[in-house]
Every structure is written in structure tokens, then in C-alpha cells.
Design a protein around this motif. Structure first.
Motif, short mmCIF file in Angstrom:
data_model
loop_
_atom_site.label_atom_id
_atom_site.label_comp_id
_atom_site.label_asym_id
_atom_site.label_seq_id
_atom_site.Cartn_x
_atom_site.Cartn_y
_atom_site.Cartn_z
N CYS A 1 -0.40 -17.30 69.21
CA CYS A 1 -0.31 -17.43 70.66
C CYS A 1 1.08 -17.06 71.15
O CYS A 1 1.98 -16.79 70.34
CB CYS A 1 -0.66 -18.85 71.12
N GLU A 2 1.25 -17.07 72.46
CA GLU A 2 2.55 -16.86 73.09
C GLU A 2 2.84 -18.03 74.03
O GLU A 2 1.92 -18.56 74.66
CB GLU A 2 2.57 -15.56 73.90
N VAL A 3 4.11 -18.41 74.12
CA VAL A 3 4.54 -19.37 75.12
C VAL A 3 5.64 -18.71 75.96
O VAL A 3 6.45 -17.96 75.44
CB VAL A 3 5.05 -20.70 74.52
N GLU A 4 5.63 -18.99 77.24
CA GLU A 4 6.56 -18.36 78.17
C GLU A 4 7.61 -19.36 78.62
O GLU A 4 7.28 -20.45 79.10
CB GLU A 4 5.82 -17.83 79.40
N SER A 5 8.88 -19.00 78.44
CA SER A 5 9.97 -19.82 78.94
C SER A 5 10.55 -19.16 80.17
O SER A 5 10.04 -18.15 80.65
CB SER A 5 11.05 -19.97 77.87
N GLU A 6 11.62 -19.73 80.71
CA GLU A 6 12.23 -19.19 81.91
C GLU A 6 12.78 -17.78 81.69
O GLU A 6 12.86 -16.99 82.61
CB GLU A 6 13.37 -20.09 82.39
N LYS A 7 13.17 -17.49 80.45
CA LYS A 7 13.85 -16.23 80.20
C LYS A 7 13.11 -15.27 79.28
O LYS A 7 13.40 -14.08 79.27
CB LYS A 7 15.25 -16.50 79.61
N ALA A 8 12.19 -15.78 78.49
CA ALA A 8 11.56 -14.89 77.52
C ALA A 8 10.18 -15.42 77.13
O ALA A 8 9.84 -16.58 77.38
CB ALA A 8 12.43 -14.76 76.27
N THR A 9 9.41 -14.55 76.51
CA THR A 9 8.11 -14.91 75.94
C THR A 9 8.27 -14.99 74.43
O THR A 9 8.76 -14.05 73.80
CB THR A 9 7.05 -13.87 76.31
N VAL A 10 7.86 -16.12 73.84
CA VAL A 10 8.05 -16.37 72.42
C VAL A 10 6.70 -16.39 71.72
O VAL A 10 5.75 -17.02 72.19
CB VAL A 10 8.79 -17.71 72.19
N GLU A 11 6.60 -15.67 70.60
CA GLU A 11 5.38 -15.67 69.80
C GLU A 11 5.40 -16.83 68.81
O GLU A 11 6.42 -17.09 68.17
CB GLU A 11 5.25 -14.34 69.05
N ILE A 12 4.28 -17.51 68.70
CA ILE A 12 4.14 -18.64 67.78
C ILE A 12 3.27 -18.19 66.60
O ILE A 12 2.20 -17.60 66.81
CB ILE A 12 3.49 -19.86 68.47
N VAL A 13 3.73 -18.45 65.38
CA VAL A 13 2.98 -18.05 64.19
C VAL A 13 2.48 -19.29 63.45
O VAL A 13 3.02 -20.39 63.61
CB VAL A 13 3.87 -17.20 63.25
N ALA A 14 1.45 -19.09 62.66
CA ALA A 14 0.88 -20.18 61.87
C ALA A 14 1.74 -20.45 60.64
O ALA A 14 2.09 -19.53 59.90
CB ALA A 14 -0.55 -19.82 61.47
N GLU A 15 2.11 -21.72 60.45
CA GLU A 15 2.92 -22.07 59.29
C GLU A 15 2.10 -22.03 58.00
O GLU A 15 2.62 -21.72 56.93
CB GLU A 15 3.52 -23.47 59.47
N LYS A 16 0.82 -22.34 58.12
CA LYS A 16 -0.09 -22.33 56.96
C LYS A 16 -1.41 -21.68 57.37
O LYS A 16 -1.73 -21.58 58.55
CB LYS A 16 -0.36 -23.76 56.46
N ALA A 17 -2.18 -21.29 56.39
CA ALA A 17 -3.52 -20.75 56.66
C ALA A 17 -4.48 -21.90 56.89
O ALA A 17 -4.36 -22.96 56.28
CB ALA A 17 -3.98 -19.88 55.50
N GLY A 18 -5.46 -21.68 57.75
CA GLY A 18 -6.45 -22.72 58.01
C GLY A 18 -7.18 -22.47 59.31
O GLY A 18 -7.05 -21.41 59.94
N ALA A 19 -7.97 -23.46 59.72
CA ALA A 19 -8.76 -23.37 60.95
C ALA A 19 -7.91 -23.84 62.12
O ALA A 19 -7.28 -24.89 62.06
CB ALA A 19 -10.02 -24.21 60.84
N LEU A 20 -7.91 -23.07 63.18
CA LEU A 20 -7.09 -23.36 64.36
C LEU A 20 -7.88 -24.20 65.36
O LEU A 20 -9.01 -23.87 65.71
CB LEU A 20 -6.65 -22.05 65.03
N HIS A 21 -7.25 -25.27 65.82
CA HIS A 21 -7.85 -26.11 66.86
C HIS A 21 -6.84 -26.25 67.99
O HIS A 21 -5.77 -26.86 67.82
CB HIS A 21 -8.23 -27.48 66.30
N GLN A 22 -7.17 -25.66 69.13
CA GLN A 22 -6.24 -25.62 70.26
C GLN A 22 -6.13 -26.97 70.95
O GLN A 22 -7.13 -27.66 71.13
CB GLN A 22 -6.69 -24.54 71.25
N LYS A 23 -4.92 -27.31 71.37
CA LYS A 23 -4.67 -28.55 72.08
C LYS A 23 -4.15 -28.30 73.50
O LYS A 23 -3.98 -29.25 74.26
CB LYS A 23 -3.63 -29.40 71.32
N ALA A 24 -3.88 -27.05 73.83
CA ALA A 24 -3.37 -26.71 75.16
C ALA A 24 -4.07 -25.46 75.66
O ALA A 24 -4.40 -24.57 74.88
CB ALA A 24 -1.86 -26.49 75.11
#
Length: 406
Positions: free
Chosen positions: A37-60
Motif C-alpha cells: 500500500c501507500e500512505v500519504e504524508s504532508e510532503k511525500a507518498t511512502v510505500e509500505i512493504v510486507a515484512e513477512k509473507a502471509g495473508a493480508l488483512h486490512q485494518k484501515a
């Protein structure tokens, strides 16, 4: 085992971010180090990577505001690469909606109106196309009788002819509109520009530059310059170099107000405004006053590439003592750029147009550019602003001055 995916620390002053686009769907299997996913801050867009392999369950959800360190998802590392969407809940078929049969609506006639017309009269008037409300009844209580209906047929009541307004053809094509959520970057740009507009005594002064010698310099040395340094000689490096020299000579243009104090800088950290799909960003060229033209060109190319790919770090956009913006790439002939607060000045470049000018009593055609300096009048006086812009003009109209520093 389940591990949390959190919003990382993006910058010192940034306390929250906005949830951007999810690259992976809910329940999807993700690989280690895969962008989710990506998260947007005031100055930039940051890409978030998975630390481990597995099934993703979104919380936001996209558009949610999350504090730095907040959990946006979790990864179930016990899941394998099989389709993780086949959960018991998803396998259950949604209950079929009960069919609702809608009864046809019956047109109701107000009892009062119905009672004032006899059935025979109503039948006569209905066949003749005469509204019963237009017929004056002679019966008890104003009831319309058969005699009244026949009288109306004989010409007692004339139906008004309805004149339809002239029809005008509607414009062809669709007339759609859409609403799009402002990104965090766009909201930050809007807030900062508005703060600069209302928080400074901003004024703009103009001049024009004859770029004949600059164009001749580029034409003469462009091949050898590119062969030696691996990059072309552009206008921006020359404007950056000229600005860095002028900043050392007019220190107020390189200063800023901090409370009740004026902070002067003995270095020139020049921001170059870069337009991207997500908005305007301003990466910084550090110590531009010490750099050669090829070093400036390489730095600009590297930062501009990162900006368009959304890869700029917070440090690469933080600080800055002066800014240059080039509206000429979009065809702008003249503008009044807005100061990039807390800086006190910004230089605006514009398009180059061949125009007739008078030189030594002769009218000649020269490549001319209008340049603009917007400045904070609280710290920069008119004399200093004009001196700065005139110095930039001198250096560009005779580029050898930049080498000789005269």
C-alpha cells in the motif's frame, strides 16, 4: 503468527498520515518485501512493504487518517500461498432478497370533486375532452348536471388553447462532474500557499533577459559538455548558478524571519520547483554556490527523476533558502510566483520568445525572457530586490561573468 503493519516514522514534524491506495486486496497472499500500500504524508507518498509473507488483512480504509505508528493491517504468516479468500464466511451465499411485488398505483380522485359532477355529465364531458372544473354547475351545491354538460358542448365553454413554448435544442455532449478527495500533498500545498499569501508582505518585481549569449554558449559547447559529463547543459543550471552568485551579494534575499530575528545564511540551498502528477514538490540543491554547472545539472536531473517517481525523501525536500520555479516549460509568459515560506524570495522563469529589441540604436530580434522576483517586503527592500534581479540579468546576458565572478 500475526504481525502488525504500522505507519513508519516519516519525518520529525509529521505526526499523522492518510491511508493511500491498497496495492493488494483484502485476504490476498503477499510475499516478503512486496509493496502492499501507500500512505500519504504532508510532503511525500511512502510505500509500505510486507515484512513477512502471509495473508493480508486490512485494518484501515483508503482516506483514513492514521497516527504515525498506527496499525493499518496485519499479516497472517501461517497462511500459505493458496487462495486465502475462500473463507467460510465468503463461501456462504448471500440470502436471496425476497421479491416484492409492487401493486400498480391507482389514480385517486378527490371525493369532493367527484361528487360535484354527475356520472352522465362526466361521461359527456370526458368524450368531448372538456374538463369538468371548467363547467359551471347548476345543480344542488354547484353539481354539474347533464344539462350543464350539453350546454358546454354547444359552445358554452371554450377550452383554452395551450401554447407550447418554443423548444430550444439542448447542447450536445455530456455534462458530467466528479468529486475527488484531495490528497494530503495537495492539502499541504494549498495550506502553505495560503499561509504565504496572508503571512508575508509579498511584492513582485520584473525584468527581462536577453538570452542570446546563453543560447550561443549552449550551441557551441553542448556536445563536448555532454560527452565529458554525460548530461546536457540546460537553462536551469545557468539560472541556478547566477542566482547563487546574486544571493551571496544580496544576503537579504537568502534570509528568513524567525520570530523577532532575521536569520542570514552563508550558503545557498536552492529549491527547484518540479511539477508531478500528484502536485508541486520542491527538492533542494545543497550548497549550490560551490557547485559547477555540470554538478548542478546532474543534481537537478537526479532530484527531478525522483520527484516524478514519488521517491523523494523528506530530507531532500526540507530546508532551502531560496526557490526557482519555471513556468516557461508550460508556456507562461509572465507570472507572480508565491514565496515558498519561510523563505523570503522566489525567482520565476518564463518562456523564451523572439522579440524585437533596440540594441545600440538598432532594432534586432533576440530571444527574450521575462523574469520575476517575488519577495517578502518585511525583510527585503525594493532596492535589494531590484539589485538582485538586475544582477541575475547581467550574469545571464554575459555568462562569462559566472566563470570570472565579476
Amino acid at each position: 503468527m500475526k504481525i502488525d503493519v504500522v505507519v513508519p516514522v516519516i519525518g520529525e514534524s509529521i505526526t499523522e498520515a492518510v491511508m493511500g491506495v491498497w496495492m493488494k486486496e483484502e485476504g490476498a497472499f503477499v510475499e516478503e518485501d512486496e509493496i502492499i500500500c501507500e500512505v500519504e504524508s504532508e510532503k511525500a507518498t511512502v510505500e509500505i512493504v510486507a515484512e513477512k509473507a502471509g495473508a493480508l488483512h486490512q485494518k484501515a480504509a483508503e482516506g483514513d487518517t492514521i497516527l504515525i505508528g498506527g496499525v493499518i493491517a496485519e499479516i497472517d504468516t501461517s497462511a500459505n500461498g493458496a487462495d486465502t479468500d475462500d473463507t467460510p464466511e465468503k463461501k456462504q451465499e448471500a440470502p436471496k432478497k425476497a421479491e416484492v411485488k409492487s401493486e400498480p398505483k391507482k389514480e385517486s380522485v378527490e371525493p369532493e370533486k367527484q361528487a360535484k359532477v354527475s356520472p352522465v355529465a362526466a361521461n359527456i364531458l370526458g368524450k368531448a375532452g372538456i374538463e369538468s372544473a371548467k363547467v359551471e354547475g347548476s345543480g344542488a351545491g354547484g353539481r354539474v348536471t347533464k344539462a350543464d354538460a350539453l350546454k358546454a358542448l354547444d359552445g358554452g365553454v371554450k377550452q383554452p388553447v395551450k401554447s407550447e413554448p418554443a423548444k430550444t435544442e439542448a447542447p450536445s455532449g455530456e455534462r458530467n462532474e466528479r468529486r475527488v478527495r484531495m490528497t494530503t500533498l495537495r492539502k499541504t500545498i494549498a495550506r502553505r500557499l495560503l499561509d504565504a499569501k496572508h503571512g508575508t508582505a509579498m511584492l513582485t518585481t520584473f525584468n527581462e533577459v536577453d538570452l542570446q549569449k546563453v543560447k550561443e554558449l549552449r550551441a557551441q559547447y553542448k556536445d563536448s559538455f555532454k560527452e565529458k559529463y554525460g548530461i546536457g547543459l540546460g537553462f536551469m543550471s545557468l539560472f541556478t548558478k547566477a542566482s547563487s552568485i546574486a544571493l551571496t551579494e544580496v544576503p537579504a534575499a537568502n534570509a528568513m524571519i524567525d520570530g523577532n530575528e532575521i536569520v542570514y545564511h552563508d550558503y545557498a540551498d536552492i529549491g527547484i520547483a518540479v511539477s508531478t502528477e500528484k502536485g508541486l514538490v520542491v527538492p533542494i540543491i545543497r550548497n549550490a554556490e560551490k557547485m559547477a554547472l555540470h554538478e548542478i545539472e546532474l543534481e537537478i536531473a537526479g532530484l527531478a527523476g525522483k520527484a516524478r517517481d514519488g521517491k523523494l525523501s523528506i530530507d531532500e525536500m526540507s530546508g532551502g533558502t531560496f526557490t526557482i520555479t519555471n513556468g516557461g516549460v508550460f508556456g507562461s509568459m509572465m507570472s507572480t510566483p508565491i514565496i515558498n515560506a519561510p523563505q523570503s524570495a522566489i525567482l520565476g522563469m518564463h518562456n523564451i520568445i523572439d522579440r524585437p529589441v533596440a540594441i545600440n540604436g538598432q532594432v534586432v530580434i533576440r530571444p527574450m525572457m521575462y523574469i520575476a522576483l517575488s519577495y517578502d517586503h518585511r525583510i527585503i527592500d525594493g532596492k535589494e530586490s531590484v539589485t538582485f534581479l538586475k544582477r541575475v540579468k547581467e550574469l545571464l546576458e554575459d555568462p562569462i561573468r559566472m566563470v570570472l565572478e565579476v
